[in-house]
Design a protein around this motif. Sequence first.
Motif, mmCIF file in Angstrom:
data_model
loop_
_atom_site.group_PDB
_atom_site.id
_atom_site.type_symbol
_atom_site.label_atom_id
_atom_site.label_comp_id
_atom_site.label_asym_id
_atom_site.label_seq_id
_atom_site.Cartn_x
_atom_site.Cartn_y
_atom_site.Cartn_z
ATOM 1 N N THR A 64 35.633 12.083 30.463
ATOM 2 C CA THR A 64 36.905 12.409 29.827
ATOM 3 C C THR A 64 36.902 13.830 29.282
ATOM 4 N N CYS A 65 35.815 14.213 28.610
ATOM 5 C CA CYS A 65 35.731 15.582 28.077
ATOM 6 C C CYS A 65 35.765 16.611 29.199
ATOM 7 N N ALA A 66 35.050 16.330 30.259
ATOM 8 C CA ALA A 66 35.052 17.268 31.387
ATOM 9 C C ALA A 66 36.447 17.369 31.996
ATOM 10 N N GLY A 67 37.098 16.234 32.195
ATOM 11 C CA GLY A 67 38.441 16.231 32.768
ATOM 12 C C GLY A 67 39.447 16.921 31.877
ATOM 13 N N LEU A 68 39.399 16.626 30.568
ATOM 14 C CA LEU A 68 40.335 17.257 29.642
ATOM 15 C C LEU A 68 40.092 18.760 29.531
ATOM 16 N N LYS A 74 42.968 24.747 33.311
ATOM 17 C CA LYS A 74 43.861 24.904 34.458
ATOM 18 C C LYS A 74 45.318 25.105 34.019
ATOM 19 N N ARG A 75 45.758 24.307 33.029
ATOM 20 C CA ARG A 75 47.154 24.385 32.579
ATOM 21 C C ARG A 75 47.333 25.335 31.400
ATOM 22 N N LYS A 76 46.225 25.825 30.877
ATOM 23 C CA LYS A 76 46.237 26.752 29.732
ATOM 24 C C LYS A 76 46.940 26.143 28.520
ATOM 25 N N LYS A 77 46.582 24.868 28.251
ATOM 26 C CA LYS A 77 47.119 24.153 27.094
ATOM 27 C C LYS A 77 45.938 23.587 26.298
ATOM 28 N N ALA A 82 42.920 17.570 22.432
ATOM 29 C CA ALA A 82 43.088 16.758 21.223
ATOM 30 C C ALA A 82 42.425 15.378 21.308
ATOM 31 N N PRO A 83 42.472 14.662 22.424
ATOM 32 C CA PRO A 83 41.830 13.332 22.457
ATOM 33 C C PRO A 83 40.311 13.377 22.294
ATOM 34 N N ILE A 84 39.721 14.534 22.466
ATOM 35 C CA ILE A 84 38.264 14.623 22.331
ATOM 36 C C ILE A 84 37.832 14.336 20.896
ATOM 37 N N LEU A 85 38.634 14.734 19.909
ATOM 38 C CA LEU A 85 38.260 14.539 18.507
ATOM 39 C C LEU A 85 38.103 13.054 18.143
ATOM 40 N N PRO A 86 39.111 12.204 18.363
ATOM 41 C CA PRO A 86 38.890 10.792 18.009
ATOM 42 C C PRO A 86 37.816 10.127 18.861
ATOM 43 N N LEU A 87 37.723 10.519 20.125
ATOM 44 C CA LEU A 87 36.675 9.949 20.978
ATOM 45 C C LEU A 87 35.288 10.341 20.476
ATOM 46 N N SER A 88 35.166 11.539 19.921
ATOM 47 C CA SER A 88 33.853 11.958 19.410
ATOM 48 C C SER A 88 33.463 11.152 18.174
ATOM 49 N N PHE A 89 34.457 10.758 17.351
ATOM 50 C CA PHE A 89 34.145 9.900 16.202
ATOM 51 C C PHE A 89 33.643 8.535 16.676
ATOM 52 N N ILE A 90 34.295 7.988 17.685
ATOM 53 C CA ILE A 90 33.860 6.702 18.230
ATOM 54 C C ILE A 90 32.455 6.822 18.809
#
Length: 149
Positions: A64-68, A74-77, A82-90
């Motif tokens: 997921t981190c690699a894809g995001l 790629k999209r420069k956004k 943002a989803p990496i932060l809650p996933l890192s807590f888990i």
Amino acid sequence: MGFLLSKSMDANLKKQQEFMLHNSRLQMERQLLMQTEMKQREMAMQVARSREFLTYFGSFFTLTCAGLTLGAIKRKKAAMLAPILPLSFILAYQVDNAYGSLIHRTREEAESIMSSEQQRLQLPHGTPTFDSIEKIRRAKISFSSILEK
């Protein structure tokens, strides 16, 4: 003559009572050891499950981190990260659960609750007694006999 027989019977009765007391203590020690062993096995299974889950979740997190990250580049956004932060807590929780000291901290907290917050551990209607269980059992038997008729 009767006195000697009575004295002998009292001695035998006392020996039998001591033997029964010894056996009941031995049985209780065995039960406690068995319960402890079973609890340890359950806890070992919990830790093993946590470690197995961590393997799968770690793989998911990495992909997921690699894809995001690739999508954000790629999209420069940057918002895509943002989803990496809650996933890192888990992930951190799972690592602590599988290999860290979460179990020790949980045990310490449980011991603290047991020693200082005893009122939180009270069962509704108190601890079940033999009489209360018998009352429920008899009520169920009489209820089932009424239903059968």
